[in-house]
Each structure stands twice: as structure tokens, then as C-alpha cells.
Design a protein around this motif. Structure first.
Motif, PDB file in Angstrom:
ATOM      1  N   SER A  16      10.804 -30.355   4.803  1.00  0.00           N
ATOM      2  CA  SER A  16      10.031 -31.523   3.765  1.00  0.00           C
ATOM      3  C   SER A  16       9.028 -30.557   3.023  1.00  0.00           C
ATOM      4  O   SER A  16       8.960 -29.824   2.559  1.00  0.00           O
ATOM      5  CB  SER A  16       8.903 -32.656   4.536  1.00  0.00           C
ATOM      6  OG  SER A  16       8.220 -31.169   4.923  1.00  0.00           O
ATOM      7  N   ARG A  18       5.595 -30.650  -0.467  1.00  0.00           N
ATOM      8  CA  ARG A  18       4.616 -32.139  -1.042  1.00  0.00           C
ATOM      9  C   ARG A  18       3.820 -31.278  -2.211  1.00  0.00           C
ATOM     10  O   ARG A  18       3.643 -29.838  -2.016  1.00  0.00           O
ATOM     11  CB  ARG A  18       3.575 -32.713   0.396  1.00  0.00           C
ATOM     12  CG  ARG A  18       3.020 -31.120   1.231  1.00  0.00           C
ATOM     13  CD  ARG A  18       2.503 -31.623   2.301  1.00  0.00           C
ATOM     14  NE  ARG A  18       1.958 -29.629   2.315  1.00  0.00           N
ATOM     15  CZ  ARG A  18       0.947 -29.829   3.288  1.00  0.00           C
ATOM     16  NH1 ARG A  18      -0.364 -30.956   3.524  1.00  0.00           N
ATOM     17  NH2 ARG A  18       0.307 -29.432   3.796  1.00  0.00           N
ATOM     18  N   GLU A  33      -3.089 -35.454  -1.130  1.00  0.00           N
ATOM     19  CA  GLU A  33      -2.066 -35.399  -1.454  1.00  0.00           C
ATOM     20  C   GLU A  33      -1.785 -36.587  -2.339  1.00  0.00           C
ATOM     21  O   GLU A  33      -1.987 -37.885  -2.626  1.00  0.00           O
ATOM     22  CB  GLU A  33      -1.143 -35.823  -0.068  1.00  0.00           C
ATOM     23  CG  GLU A  33       0.499 -35.540   0.754  1.00  0.00           C
ATOM     24  CD  GLU A  33       1.296 -36.663   0.894  1.00  0.00           C
ATOM     25  OE1 GLU A  33       1.701 -37.388   1.724  1.00  0.00           O
ATOM     26  OE2 GLU A  33       1.012 -35.080   2.227  1.00  0.00           O
ATOM     27  N   SER A  35       1.982 -36.289  -3.415  1.00  0.00           N
ATOM     28  CA  SER A  35       2.930 -36.823  -2.678  1.00  0.00           C
ATOM     29  C   SER A  35       4.115 -36.102  -1.798  1.00  0.00           C
ATOM     30  O   SER A  35       3.498 -35.132  -1.911  1.00  0.00           O
ATOM     31  CB  SER A  35       4.623 -37.229  -4.063  1.00  0.00           C
ATOM     32  OG  SER A  35       4.557 -35.365  -4.772  1.00  0.00           O
ATOM     33  N   ARG A  36       5.681 -36.765  -1.160  1.00  0.00           N
ATOM     34  CA  ARG A  36       5.942 -35.736  -0.047  1.00  0.00           C
ATOM     35  C   ARG A  36       7.279 -36.514  -0.265  1.00  0.00           C
ATOM     36  O   ARG A  36       7.599 -37.312  -0.403  1.00  0.00           O
ATOM     37  CB  ARG A  36       5.334 -36.731   1.454  1.00  0.00           C
ATOM     38  CG  ARG A  36       5.757 -35.852   2.234  1.00  0.00           C
ATOM     39  CD  ARG A  36       4.994 -36.245   3.819  1.00  0.00           C
ATOM     40  NE  ARG A  36       3.947 -35.840   3.800  1.00  0.00           N
ATOM     41  CZ  ARG A  36       3.337 -34.209   4.352  1.00  0.00           C
ATOM     42  NH1 ARG A  36       4.764 -33.596   4.652  1.00  0.00           N
ATOM     43  NH2 ARG A  36       1.899 -33.504   4.367  1.00  0.00           N
TER      44      ARG A  36
END
Length: 111
Positions: A16, A18, A33, A35-36
Motif C-alpha cells: 500500500s 499513502r 493523511e 490519501s491511501r
């Protein structure tokens, strides 16, 4: 009031990624945060490659998410062992192999 310093950082992991926005007002650092996203490897002809076009689109999306705050810099943290080769004109010559590809098995034996 003085505008805080803003920094956009991308952390690209094997599964993943971010985007994090940091704001520093000369006293405190705030991080959030923005976006991920999933990261994935492509299997082609028995080898694993990074889906570089997917990653590029996600980096662009993270940058678009911060257009209203105008970060003063952008950084990207990756695996540190994978690379893409570029032509003189800056185009990518091929997909970067993923470090999990079998071609690296046994490479560190004897060290």
C-alpha cells in the motif's frame, strides 16, 4: 499570522501507499493523511514488476488533494532497492522489477 510550512510526503510500501501532509508553524508539526491506496505488483512472463503507471496516478491524486494548501516540497519514500531506467529524453525504458521477483533469490548469499 505567518503561513505554516507545508510538505507533502508519499510512502510507497510493497502492499500500500499513502500521502501525508505535514504543516510546521515554527513550533509544532501537524501531520495528516490525505490519501491511501493499494500497491500491487504485475506478474508478466514469470516476473514481478511494479505497476508504475498506477503509482504515478496515485501520486498525482495525492498532489491534487493538496492544491488548496500549496505544499512547498514533495518527497517520496520507496523500497530503496528497485529502480527504473530512463532514456536520454526521460522516458521509462521498461517496467521496474519488484524486489520480490525471483531473479534476486540467493543474491545475498556469501556476503
Amino acid at each position: 499570522m505567518k503561513r505554516p510550512h507545508r510538505f507533502l510526503a508519499f510512502d510507497l510500501g510493497a502492499e500500500s501507499g499513502r500521502a501525508m501532509l505535514g504543516e510546521f508553524d515554527d513550533r509544532r508539526l501537524k501531520v495528516r493523511e490525505v490519501s491511501r491506496f493499494p500497491n500491487r505488483m504485475l506478474e508478466l512472463n514469470g516476473h514481478l514488476f511494479w505497476d508504475i503507471w498506477h503509482l504515478l496516478n496515485e501520486v498525482k491524486a495525492g498532489m491534487r488533494a493538496c492544491t488548496e494548501v500549496e505544499p512547498s516540497s514533495v518527497g517520496i519514500d520507496t523500497w530503496g532497492v528497485d529502480f527504473g531506467l530512463l532514456a536520454k529524453d526521460g522516458t521509462l525504458l521498461g517496467l521496474p522489477y519488484a524486489y520480490r521477483d525471483s531473479r534476486t533469490e540467493g543474491a545475498m548469499q556469501g556476503f
